[in-house]
Design a protein around this motif. Structure first.
Motif, mmCIF file in Angstrom:
data_model
loop_
_atom_site.group_PDB
_atom_site.id
_atom_site.type_symbol
_atom_site.label_atom_id
_atom_site.label_comp_id
_atom_site.label_asym_id
_atom_site.label_seq_id
_atom_site.Cartn_x
_atom_site.Cartn_y
_atom_site.Cartn_z
ATOM 1 N N ALA A 55 0.384 7.128 4.096
ATOM 2 C CA ALA A 55 0.366 5.679 3.886
ATOM 3 C C ALA A 55 -1.013 5.101 4.184
ATOM 4 C CB ALA A 55 1.406 5.004 4.775
ATOM 5 N N THR A 56 -1.365 4.030 3.459
ATOM 6 C CA THR A 56 -2.625 3.326 3.658
ATOM 7 C C THR A 56 -2.366 1.826 3.555
ATOM 8 O OG1 THR A 56 -3.820 5.139 2.582
ATOM 9 C CG2 THR A 56 -5.014 3.067 2.855
ATOM 10 N N LYS A 57 -2.963 1.047 4.444
ATOM 11 C CA LYS A 57 -2.833 -0.411 4.394
ATOM 12 C C LYS A 57 -3.963 -0.979 3.557
ATOM 13 C CE LYS A 57 -3.904 -3.160 7.876
ATOM 14 N NZ LYS A 57 -3.901 -3.897 9.166
ATOM 15 N N VAL A 58 -3.601 -1.803 2.543
ATOM 16 C CA VAL A 58 -4.597 -2.372 1.629
ATOM 17 C C VAL A 58 -4.504 -3.897 1.685
ATOM 18 C CG1 VAL A 58 -5.430 -2.457 -0.754
ATOM 19 C CG2 VAL A 58 -4.343 -0.367 0.112
ATOM 20 N N ALA A 59 -5.625 -4.584 1.901
ATOM 21 C CA ALA A 59 -5.645 -6.048 1.977
ATOM 22 C C ALA A 59 -5.163 -6.667 0.669
ATOM 23 C CB ALA A 59 -7.048 -6.535 2.305
ATOM 24 N N SER A 60 -4.343 -7.747 0.784
ATOM 25 C CA SER A 60 -3.753 -8.354 -0.418
ATOM 26 C C SER A 60 -3.677 -9.875 -0.314
ATOM 27 C CB SER A 60 -2.354 -7.771 -0.651
ATOM 28 O OG SER A 60 -1.792 -8.258 -1.861
ATOM 29 N N GLY A 61 -4.754 -10.503 0.201
ATOM 30 C CA GLY A 61 -4.816 -11.961 0.274
ATOM 31 C C GLY A 61 -4.052 -12.524 1.442
#
Length: 463
Positions: free
Chosen positions: A156-162
């Motif tokens: 899993a990877t956390k990706v910025a989304s506003g």
């Protein structure tokens, strides 16, 4: 140690005299030291030779095995289909059409601020196997950490989304299969394994805003395309192991036309094997020759000096050379190895004729490969008998020389003690001589003084 008194009375240079006498006394030890130096040089040279012969034994042993000459090469008519060959390959050919490439599943969640389940439980299902994961909290960072530590077949990877309507930062969690192909396909659920089984858990990747961005897919090949024997085969990776015996192929692009895979005997590799055997033999012969040559020179006075090589006159080394040469050049079933391009030169080395070998191999591969194996077998036996670390002829000679050096070193040490004692004796003798001469001189001076002190008597005649 008694110190010498250099010529105080006698005028003799006793130190130089003693040193000269000690040089004569030390002559046997000097000869022993020279013998040790010569033996050490021979030991070093023998160890170097033994190392090369041992390497030859290893090479020849490998070359003597049937598989060593059972060599094949695989080629492909397409740059997007590459081949790799291993043991067990044999001549053959097949056409393949690449229908699909393997893909690794990737999915992303909807935008989140925290994991929506409380407690923060999720279940990963990969190929029918469920793994329940309980992060430390509903924090997305804790969820990512827990998934990556679980070894469930997904990372899993956390990706910025506003940001959301309240201005809080949002993120998507991207999940990636650890393995490619359908075997790595997965689902991510909010909830426990029990909830997944009860069909009450929520599939994270089917929610609004979530998606499977890359679907898991196997690579596929079509064999005998367009015929009644047409067959499709698949692989979870882009590599198809043992498509043909001992041959694997890796695909990198989908194609509509067939790529031809050909497997043929690798004559170049077989030739290289035979050539390498000859080169290794010649390396040993060259070393022996170099270390056996007698060199001519002149000394400081212009007189001719002949310096023998370290192996000059060494029958053991000469026997090594002869045994290896015989092993490599003796007839095979009544046929000389020269018929296959492996021959003896006038200088007593080996020669490999690549063109002649290639011609013979093409005409009768079975016989030529058997000949290479036979030569390798004989060379391996001869080299092993010479270099074996326990019973080898060179090993025995090295051990004998080392024992001799040890013995001579013990005698040199004994001479050190003896010579030190002799020097002390000479110094004491010459010191005593000076003392005696001093005493005699003092006595002489006293007598002279006594004589001088005697009154002189004069006689007068009566007239």
């Amino acid at each position: 140690m008694t110190n010498a008194i250099d010529g105080l009375i006698s005028g003799l240079d006793t130190t130089t005299l003693i040193n000269s006498l000690m040089t004569v006394e030390a002559r046997p030890q000097t000869l022993l030291k020279a013998s040790v130096a010569t033996s050490q040089k021979l030991i070093t040279a023998l160890q170097g030779l033994n190392g090369q012969v041992a390497a030859l034994a290893t090479l020849a042993t490998t070359a003597s095995k049937p598989a060593a000459t059972d060599l094949y090469a695989a080629t492909s008519s397409s740059t997007s289909v590459t081949t790799a060959i291993s043991t067990g390959a044999s001549a053959g050919q097949i056409d393949v059409v690449v229908g699909a490439l393997a893909k690794t599943q990737v999915g992303v969640s909807a935008a989140l601020t925290v994991w929506p389940a409380s407690p923060a439980a999720l279940t990963v299902v990969v190929n029918g196997v469920s793994t329940e994961i309980t992060p430390a909290s509903t924090s997305l960072d804790d969820v990512v950490t827990a998934v990556n530590a679980a070894g469930a077949g997904v990372t899993a990877t956390k990706v910025a989304s506003g940001v959301d309507a309240s201005g809080a930062a949002q993120y998507r969690l991207q999940f990636t299969a650890s393995g490619s192909g359908l075997a790595g396909a997965f689902s991510i659920y909010q909830g426990t394994k029990a909830e997944v089984t009860a069909n009450t858990a929520t599939n994270v990747l089917t929610q609004t805003g979530a998606a499977i961005t890359t679907a898991a897919q196997d690579a596929s090949l079509t064999l005998w395309a367009g015929t009644t024997a047409e067959q499709k085969i698949t692989s979870s990776t882009n590599t198809f192991a043992d498509l043909l015996p001992g041959v694997a192929i890796t695909v990198s692009a989908v194609s509509t036309s067939a790529a031809t895979i050909k497997v043929a005997r690798d004559d170049a590799a077989i030739s290289s094997l035979a050539s390498g055997l000859v080169s290794s033999l010649n390396g040993i012969f060259a070393l022996i020759s170099t270390q056996t040559v007698v060199t001519n020179s002149t000394n400081a006075s212009g007189a001719a000096v002949m310096s023998p090589g370290v192996f000059t006159g060494d029958s053991g080394v000469r026997d090594v050379s002869q045994k290896l040469l015989t092993a490599a050049s003796a007839p095979i079933n009544g046929h000389s190895p020269s018929e296959y391009g492996i021959s003896i030169t006038k200088t007593g080395t080996m020669e490999f004729d690549a063109a002649k070998f290639a011609t013979a191999l093409a005409a009768d591969p079975t016989t030529v490969k058997a000949a290479v194996q036979e030569i390798a077998t004989r060379v391996a036996a001869a080299a092993t008998a010479v270099s074996d670390k326990y019973t080898g002829a060179l090993t025995s000679e090295i051990t004998g020389q080392q024992s001799s050096v040890k013995n001579m070193s013990t005698r040199i040490d004994a001479w050190d003690v003896s010579l030190a004692t002799r020097r002390s004796t000479l110094q004491a003798t010459y010191t005593a001589l000076e003392v005696s001469l001093a005493a005699l001189k003092a006595q002489s001076s006293w007598l002279t003084a006594q004589v001088a002190a005697i009154p002189t008597t004069t006689t007068t005649s009566a007239g």
